[in-house]
Design a protein around this motif. Structure first.
Motif, short mmCIF file in Angstrom:
data_model
loop_
_atom_site.label_atom_id
_atom_site.label_comp_id
_atom_site.label_asym_id
_atom_site.label_seq_id
_atom_site.Cartn_x
_atom_site.Cartn_y
_atom_site.Cartn_z
N ARG A 141 1.05 9.60 -8.53
CA ARG A 141 1.04 8.43 -7.65
C ARG A 141 1.19 7.16 -8.50
O ARG A 141 0.65 7.05 -9.60
N VAL A 142 1.94 6.20 -7.96
CA VAL A 142 2.21 4.95 -8.68
C VAL A 142 0.90 4.24 -9.01
O VAL A 142 0.72 3.74 -10.12
N ARG A 143 -0.05 4.23 -8.08
CA ARG A 143 -1.33 3.53 -8.34
C ARG A 143 -2.06 4.15 -9.53
O ARG A 143 -2.64 3.43 -10.34
N ARG A 146 0.83 -1.21 0.00
CA ARG A 146 0.00 0.00 0.00
C ARG A 146 0.87 1.26 0.00
O ARG A 146 0.55 2.25 -0.66
N LEU A 147 1.97 1.21 0.71
CA LEU A 147 2.89 2.33 0.78
C LEU A 147 3.51 2.62 -0.59
O LEU A 147 3.61 3.77 -1.01
N GLU A 148 3.90 1.58 -1.30
CA GLU A 148 4.49 1.75 -2.63
C GLU A 148 3.47 2.32 -3.61
O GLU A 148 3.81 3.14 -4.46
N GLU A 191 8.92 8.39 -14.72
CA GLU A 191 8.67 7.02 -14.25
C GLU A 191 7.19 6.66 -14.42
O GLU A 191 6.85 5.54 -14.80
N GLU A 243 1.12 4.38 -2.96
CA GLU A 243 0.88 5.78 -2.62
C GLU A 243 2.09 6.67 -2.90
O GLU A 243 1.99 7.90 -2.82
N ARG A 244 3.23 6.08 -3.24
CA ARG A 244 4.44 6.85 -3.52
C ARG A 244 4.23 7.75 -4.74
O ARG A 244 3.55 7.38 -5.69
N ILE A 245 4.79 8.94 -4.69
CA ILE A 245 4.72 9.85 -5.83
C ILE A 245 5.97 9.64 -6.68
O ILE A 245 7.09 9.86 -6.22
N ALA A 246 5.76 9.18 -7.89
CA ALA A 246 6.86 8.91 -8.82
C ALA A 246 7.05 10.12 -9.73
O ALA A 246 6.08 10.81 -10.06
#
Length: 67
Positions: free
Chosen positions: A52-54, A10-12, A21, A14-17
């Motif tokens: 966000r990655v998602r 879940r943390l990954e 990327e 929510e990461r801002i890429a």
């Protein structure tokens, strides 16, 4: 959700890429992201954009299902 989303924490998700990327993850160009998905872009600084990655992965899923 797709298999790619299920494999990430879940943390990954929510990461801002950085936008470069995010473009790679979604399979779209940076320009396409800027023109068509501006609502998902996060302004990190005067010249720096991210997503966000998602969101990037979900755009990739939409692209695959549209084909």
């Amino acid at each position: 959700m797709s298999d790619t989303l299920e494999g990430l924490s879940r943390l990954e998700l929510e990461r801002i890429a950085p936008l470069s990327e995010a473009a790679h993850l979604s399979g779209l160009s940076e320009d396409s992201l800027k023109r068509n998905h501006r609502d998902k872009i996060i302004v990190l600084g005067p010249r720096r954009l991210g997503m966000r990655v998602r969101n990037a992965l979900m755009l990739g899923d939409e692209k695959e299902s549209a084909s």
